[in-house]
Design a protein around this motif. Structure first.
Motif, PDB file in Angstrom:
ATOM      1  N   CYS A   1      -0.971 -12.913   1.121  1.00  0.00           N
ATOM      2  CA  CYS A   1      -0.318 -11.667   1.542  1.00  0.00           C
ATOM      3  C   CYS A   1      -0.284 -10.672   0.382  1.00  0.00           C
ATOM      4  O   CYS A   1       0.268 -10.957  -0.664  1.00  0.00           O
TER       5      CYS A   1
ATOM      6  N   VAL B   1       1.380  -8.026  -0.034  1.00  0.00           N
ATOM      7  CA  VAL B   1       2.674  -7.433  -0.367  1.00  0.00           C
ATOM      8  C   VAL B   1       3.779  -8.488  -0.504  1.00  0.00           C
ATOM      9  O   VAL B   1       4.954  -8.139  -0.597  1.00  0.00           O
TER      10      VAL B   1
ATOM     11  N   CYS C   1       5.268 -10.819   1.422  1.00  0.00           N
ATOM     12  CA  CYS C   1       6.407 -10.727   2.322  1.00  0.00           C
ATOM     13  C   CYS C   1       6.877 -12.089   2.833  1.00  0.00           C
ATOM     14  O   CYS C   1       7.809 -12.148   3.606  1.00  0.00           O
ATOM     15  N   PHE C   2       6.284 -13.174   2.391  1.00  0.00           N
ATOM     16  CA  PHE C   2       6.723 -14.500   2.834  1.00  0.00           C
ATOM     17  C   PHE C   2       7.763 -15.084   1.887  1.00  0.00           C
ATOM     18  O   PHE C   2       7.786 -14.781   0.705  1.00  0.00           O
TER      19      PHE C   2
ATOM     20  N   CYS D   1       5.901  -6.351   5.761  1.00  0.00           N
ATOM     21  CA  CYS D   1       4.520  -6.527   6.251  1.00  0.00           C
ATOM     22  C   CYS D   1       3.836  -5.189   6.499  1.00  0.00           C
ATOM     23  O   CYS D   1       4.419  -4.280   7.073  1.00  0.00           O
ATOM     24  N   ILE D   2       2.580  -5.064   6.041  1.00  0.00           N
ATOM     25  CA  ILE D   2       1.809  -3.842   6.297  1.00  0.00           C
ATOM     26  C   ILE D   2       0.742  -4.072   7.372  1.00  0.00           C
ATOM     27  O   ILE D   2      -0.112  -3.210   7.602  1.00  0.00           O
TER      28      ILE D   2
ATOM     29  N   CYS E   1      -1.936  -6.097   7.518  1.00  0.00           N
ATOM     30  CA  CYS E   1      -3.330  -6.088   7.058  1.00  0.00           C
ATOM     31  C   CYS E   1      -4.164  -7.167   7.726  1.00  0.00           C
ATOM     32  O   CYS E   1      -5.383  -7.081   7.774  1.00  0.00           O
ATOM     33  N   GLY E   2      -3.518  -8.209   8.235  1.00  0.00           N
ATOM     34  CA  GLY E   2      -4.259  -9.264   8.926  1.00  0.00           C
ATOM     35  C   GLY E   2      -4.773 -10.369   8.029  1.00  0.00           C
ATOM     36  O   GLY E   2      -5.428 -11.297   8.504  1.00  0.00           O
TER      37      GLY E   2
ATOM     38  N   CYS F   1      -3.182 -12.775   6.433  1.00  0.00           N
ATOM     39  CA  CYS F   1      -2.588 -14.098   6.630  1.00  0.00           C
ATOM     40  C   CYS F   1      -3.310 -14.838   7.763  1.00  0.00           C
ATOM     41  O   CYS F   1      -3.466 -16.055   7.712  1.00  0.00           O
TER      42      CYS F   1
ATOM     43  N   TYR G   1      -0.448 -10.488  16.055  1.00  0.00           N
ATOM     44  CA  TYR G   1      -0.238  -9.055  15.831  1.00  0.00           C
ATOM     45  C   TYR G   1      -0.022  -8.340  17.150  1.00  0.00           C
ATOM     46  O   TYR G   1      -0.752  -8.577  18.105  1.00  0.00           O
TER      47      TYR G   1
HETATM   48  S1  SF4 Z   1      -0.358  -9.073   7.919  1.00  0.00           S
HETATM   49 FE1  SF4 Z   1       0.168 -11.005   6.902  1.00  0.00          FE
HETATM   50  S2  SF4 Z   1      -0.802 -10.875   4.884  1.00  0.00           S
HETATM   51 FE2  SF4 Z   1      -0.762  -8.786   5.726  1.00  0.00          FE
HETATM   52  S3  SF4 Z   1       1.137  -7.875   4.948  1.00  0.00           S
HETATM   53 FE3  SF4 Z   1       1.633  -8.775   6.947  1.00  0.00          FE
HETATM   54  S4  SF4 Z   1       2.349 -10.839   6.483  1.00  0.00           S
HETATM   55 FE4  SF4 Z   1       1.304 -10.093   4.648  1.00  0.00          FE
END
Ligand code: SF4
Ligand code: HEM
Ligand code: SF4
Lengths: 198, 341
Positions: A67, A69, A71-72, A87-88, A90-91, A93, A104
């Motif tokens: 990830c 950013v 975020c986990f 979370c942004i 981005c995909g 993970c 998503y």
């Molecule tokens: S999509 Fe997954 S990897 Fe991307 S920012 Fe969100 S949690 Fe993190």
């Protein structure tokens, strides 16, 4: 502190999808997002097995590692949770996760997929336990109420086990010994780098 | 037609059935434990065996939901991709970008700025018209922002996440991501226009061999190797931009519209190509920025005001200058280099 894990006894799973329905309902999971699903291997052939799969709450979780950013976070019970505020979308993970757990809300609205959603082991998110905000973003927090994940609780054959890793491994081992066979704890090798001898 | 299709289908079905029976029959004989009781797991799949048999490939089955990606139960390739993203890409990026910076600083200390040896003549000649300069700077601005926001995905978390705090870093990354996504469009248009507008001067030819033999004149400053409008080094830059830009655009749009055109393996591969080409692209552009600014006297103005000093042209692009002096009537000038603006 317990080390929470899921275990699906593939020799018991009858692909009834009760776990999937329980999860959807408990957390008001929107259409198109599948926190848990049942996959059938060798469908219609000898040796067919169904396995209920969701986030396995991995040791050294790949999603958390990639990830961008950060975020986990991992709870004291070793449940892997994330913050939808960070979370942004981005995909990444999803590319790293061995079990296809991250979901998503949007497919690709000019690069914005919305906030990632996944199984929380019924443990909510970073908001205050049991708060409205937590429920809206992550669903119910059963763990905070002293209850285990609803999917496993509702499993009609008790194929799906959720709880402290050592206890559910013990239950599974006893089953294997008693009935004389077992196709292994699916995903354990990948998620926890261990397998239960069967 | 229908009946023939049905017929074929029947034959295939019969063959398949025969195959299944043939395969299943010996297995059936083994479905018993030594004591004669039924062993229902004898032919069942086991995670470890299956993973071994697949040699690291994905374990897939059937699901009853529309999202067929969910049919993949385990994809071990994710671990390989994780390792690439966490370790390999960062090393390639560090070595390429820091390595290039060290090289450029070293080169500058060794050679300094390449001067116009005969001094400025005071006469200027048009090198790039307004449209060419606009396209160049539009693409360049987009590139710099794409590079910074892209590298933020690769290096941002270890560098800034703890320093800025998670909230601030996410806010920045979210905007960076929007910038990366939206500026990809003008960047891609820029690459296409650059390809079309400068292709004429960028086809490799024999002059380039001579230019390379003389080390581009960078090693021995007294010599001025031959070059038309673009020398071999600039041609290389042109093809890096055109081919690199194309690779970035294709892989980037695949990532921007995930799973529209490819599967998991394709998505991971696109990201790998995008990441590797991206960091190499940044390293190449650092060299380009160097030579267009502090590396060479009189070079920046070609893209700044659009004109260059004739003595600069004589030293770096002698054949081009000759062409220009002869004028279009002599058939020498290239279409985009008309001196009138
Ligand atoms: S999509 Fe997954 S990897 Fe991307 S920012 Fe969100 S949690 Fe993190
Ligand atoms: C041309 C169109 C481009 C498109 C459509 C595009 C798209 C993307 C996408 C979708 C991502 C995934 C991360 C995210 O969602 O934010 C990404 C990452 C990235 N991009 Fe681009 N991009 C483009 C051009 C560029 C250029 C020109 C560069 C660099 C010079 C670049 C460098 C990067 C880097 C370094 C990453 C991160 C790789 C990683 O660490 O995983 N991109 N890009
Ligand atoms: S199963 Fe996937 S989402 Fe869950 S902890 Fe492991 S890598 Fe992360």
């Amino acid at each position: 502190m317990a080390r929470m894990k899921f275990l699906c006894d593939a020799d018991r799973c009858i692909e009834c999808n009760a776990c999937v329905t329980a999860c959807k309902n408990e957390h008001e999971v929107p259409w198109g997002i599948n926190r848990r699903r049942v996959v059938t291997l060798n469908d219609g052939k000898p040796g067919e097995r169904s396995i209920s799969m969701a986030c396995m709450h991995c040791t050294d979780a790949p999603c958390a590692a990639v990830c961008p950013v950060n975020c986990f976070y991992t709870t004291a019970d070793a449940v892997v949770l994330h913050s939808k505020d960070l979370c942004i979308g981005c995909g990444y993970c999803f590319y790293a996760c061995p079990f296809g757990a991250p979901q998503y809300p949007r497919v690709g609205n000019f690069g914005s997929r919305g906030k990632m959603d996944k199984c929380t082991f019924c443990a909510g998110g970073p908001e205050a336990d049991g708060s409205k905000e937590e429920y809206a973003k992550y669903g119910a927090n059963r763990l905070a109420e002293g209850k285990l994940p609803l999917c496993a609780e509702m499993c009609s054959t008790k194929s799906l086990l959720a709880g402290d890793g050592e206890i559910i491994a013990q239950i599974y081992k006893e089953r294997v010994v008693k009935r004389g066979y077992g196709s292994g704890a699916w995903g354990w090798k990948t998620a926890y780098r261990e397998s239960i001898a069967s | 037609m229908r009946t023939r299709l049905a017929h074929i289908r029947f034959i295939i079905g019969a063959l398949a059935l025969a195959f299944v029976v043939a395969v299943a029959a010996p297995a059936g004989a083994q479905d018993r434990n030594p004591d004669g009781s039924v062993n229902p797991t004898a032919s069942a799949v086991n995670e470890e065996q299956l993973l071994n048999a697949l040699r690291g490939g994905a374990v897939s089955g059937r699901v009853t939901i529309p999202d067929q990606k969910a049919a993949t139960l385990i994809q071990p390739e994710g671990q390989v991709w994780r390792d690439f993203h966490e370790v390999t890409l960062r090393w390639i990026g560090l070595i390429a970008i820091i390595g290039m910076l060290i090289l450029l600083v070293g080169f500058y200390m060794w050679r300094g700025m390449v001067m116009i040896q005969s001094g400025r003549s005071g006469r200027v000649i048009v090198r790039f018209n307004g449209f060419e300069r606009f396209i160049h700077w539009m693409t360049a601005t987009c590139f710099i922002i794409l590079a910074i926001t892209g590298l933020n995905i690769t290096f941002g978390r270890p560098l800034f996440a703890s320093a800025f705090g998670s909230e601030a870093f996410t806010t920045w990354s979210q905007w960076a991501k929007y910038a990366h996504n939206y500026l990809s469009f003008p960047f891609t248009i820029g690459v296409v226009v650059i390809f079309l507008m400068w292709i004429a001067g960028n086809i490799p030819n024999r002059t380039d061999v001579e230019w390379v033999k003389q080390g581009g004149g960078m090693v021995d400053p007294s010599k001025h190797p031959p070059a038309y409008r673009f020398n071999a080094g600039q041609k290389m830059m042109y093809w890096i931009v055109v081919l690199g830009g194309t690779a970035m655009a294709i892989t980037g749009y695949i990532m921007m519209f995930p799973f529209y055109v490819t599967d998991m393996a394709g998505m991971q591969f696109s990201q790998i190509v995008h990441g590797v080409v991206g960091v190499l692209f940044v390293a190449a552009m650092l060299a380009h920025i160097y030579i267009g600014s502090i590396g060479m006297e009189g070079a920046f103005e070609a893209m700044g005001t659009g004109t260059v000093d004739e003595n600069w042209a004589k030293e770096h692009h002698p054949l081009w200058l000759e062409e220009q002096k002869k004028g279009p009537a002599a058939g020498g000038a290239r279409p985009m280099a008309t001196p009138a603006e």
